[in-house]
Design a protein around this motif. Sequence first.
Motif, mmCIF file in Angstrom:
data_model
loop_
_atom_site.group_PDB
_atom_site.id
_atom_site.type_symbol
_atom_site.label_atom_id
_atom_site.label_comp_id
_atom_site.label_asym_id
_atom_site.label_seq_id
_atom_site.Cartn_x
_atom_site.Cartn_y
_atom_site.Cartn_z
ATOM 1 N N PHE A 251 31.121 19.792 -19.273
ATOM 2 C CA PHE A 251 30.286 18.863 -20.025
ATOM 3 C C PHE A 251 29.496 19.595 -21.099
ATOM 4 O O PHE A 251 29.200 20.777 -20.986
ATOM 5 N N LEU A 252 29.146 18.866 -22.147
ATOM 6 C CA LEU A 252 28.344 19.425 -23.226
ATOM 7 C C LEU A 252 26.882 19.500 -22.796
ATOM 8 O O LEU A 252 26.437 18.756 -21.937
ATOM 9 N N GLU A 253 26.140 20.385 -23.424
ATOM 10 C CA GLU A 253 24.722 20.420 -23.157
ATOM 11 C C GLU A 253 24.079 19.147 -23.701
ATOM 12 O O GLU A 253 24.623 18.489 -24.586
ATOM 13 N N ARG A 254 22.921 18.796 -23.187
ATOM 14 C CA ARG A 254 22.285 17.531 -23.560
ATOM 15 C C ARG A 254 21.989 17.426 -25.045
ATOM 16 O O ARG A 254 22.206 16.387 -25.657
ATOM 17 N N ARG A 255 21.478 18.477 -25.634
ATOM 18 C CA ARG A 255 21.094 18.412 -27.040
ATOM 19 C C ARG A 255 22.316 18.172 -27.928
ATOM 20 O O ARG A 255 22.292 17.346 -28.829
ATOM 21 N N GLY A 256 23.397 18.878 -27.671
ATOM 22 C CA GLY A 256 24.615 18.674 -28.454
ATOM 23 C C GLY A 256 25.204 17.293 -28.253
ATOM 24 O O GLY A 256 25.694 16.663 -29.198
ATOM 25 N N TYR A 257 25.138 16.805 -27.022
ATOM 26 C CA TYR A 257 25.651 15.469 -26.721
ATOM 27 C C TYR A 257 24.839 14.407 -27.463
ATOM 28 O O TYR A 257 25.394 13.492 -28.063
ATOM 29 N N ARG A 258 23.521 14.534 -27.432
ATOM 30 C CA ARG A 258 22.662 13.568 -28.117
ATOM 31 C C ARG A 258 22.874 13.604 -29.624
ATOM 32 O O ARG A 258 22.862 12.567 -30.286
ATOM 33 N N LEU A 259 23.059 14.787 -30.159
ATOM 34 C CA LEU A 259 23.300 14.912 -31.593
ATOM 35 C C LEU A 259 24.597 14.210 -31.982
ATOM 36 O O LEU A 259 24.654 13.481 -32.975
ATOM 37 N N ARG A 260 25.617 14.376 -31.186
ATOM 38 C CA ARG A 260 26.892 13.706 -31.476
ATOM 39 C C ARG A 260 26.772 12.191 -31.353
ATOM 40 O O ARG A 260 27.364 11.437 -32.119
ATOM 41 N N ARG A 261 26.001 11.704 -30.384
ATOM 42 C CA ARG A 261 25.821 10.259 -30.229
ATOM 43 C C ARG A 261 25.009 9.686 -31.382
ATOM 44 O O ARG A 261 25.251 8.566 -31.828
ATOM 45 N N MET A 262 24.038 10.451 -31.897
ATOM 46 C CA MET A 262 23.278 9.994 -33.065
ATOM 47 C C MET A 262 24.186 9.923 -34.292
ATOM 48 O O MET A 262 24.079 8.990 -35.095
ATOM 49 N N MET A 263 25.056 10.889 -34.446
ATOM 50 C CA MET A 263 26.000 10.856 -35.557
ATOM 51 C C MET A 263 26.951 9.663 -35.418
ATOM 52 O O MET A 263 27.307 9.023 -36.405
ATOM 53 N N ASP A 264 27.367 9.367 -34.184
ATOM 54 C CA ASP A 264 28.202 8.186 -33.957
ATOM 55 C C ASP A 264 27.457 6.913 -34.330
ATOM 56 O O ASP A 264 28.034 5.986 -34.898
ATOM 57 N N ALA A 265 26.160 6.853 -34.004
ATOM 58 C CA ALA A 265 25.357 5.678 -34.353
ATOM 59 C C ALA A 265 25.256 5.534 -35.870
ATOM 60 O O ALA A 265 25.326 4.418 -36.394
ATOM 61 N N LEU A 266 25.107 6.644 -36.576
ATOM 62 C CA LEU A 266 25.064 6.585 -38.043
ATOM 63 C C LEU A 266 26.387 6.078 -38.621
ATOM 64 O O LEU A 266 26.404 5.331 -39.594
ATOM 65 N N ARG A 267 27.483 6.479 -38.016
ATOM 66 C CA ARG A 267 28.792 6.016 -38.498
ATOM 67 C C ARG A 267 29.029 4.546 -38.176
ATOM 68 O O ARG A 267 29.801 3.870 -38.859
#
Length: 95
Positions: A7-23
Amino acid sequence: MARSPIFLERRGYRLRRMMDALRFLPLLGLGLWMVPLLWPASETTAQGDLDSMPLSMALQYIFGIWALLVLAAWGLWRHTREQATKDGEPSAEAD
């Protein structure tokens, strides 16, 4: 041999989910802008009154959705920029 975590670390996972939300924001905006198409059309009834939403309300709705999308994109952008700089990635302002 050291195994990497599954699994990814929490910070990296959250960053990717925020980028998904922007898209996803443009698709959400498009869907919300289509809502006025579902409102009843302006047709006069036998009594002469209108059973429709005024155009001014539709324009206020569309402008309100646009303003909310701009604010949401700005907020998500700031949050992802802060997360990226915490991770040690250079920000756009450093260039």
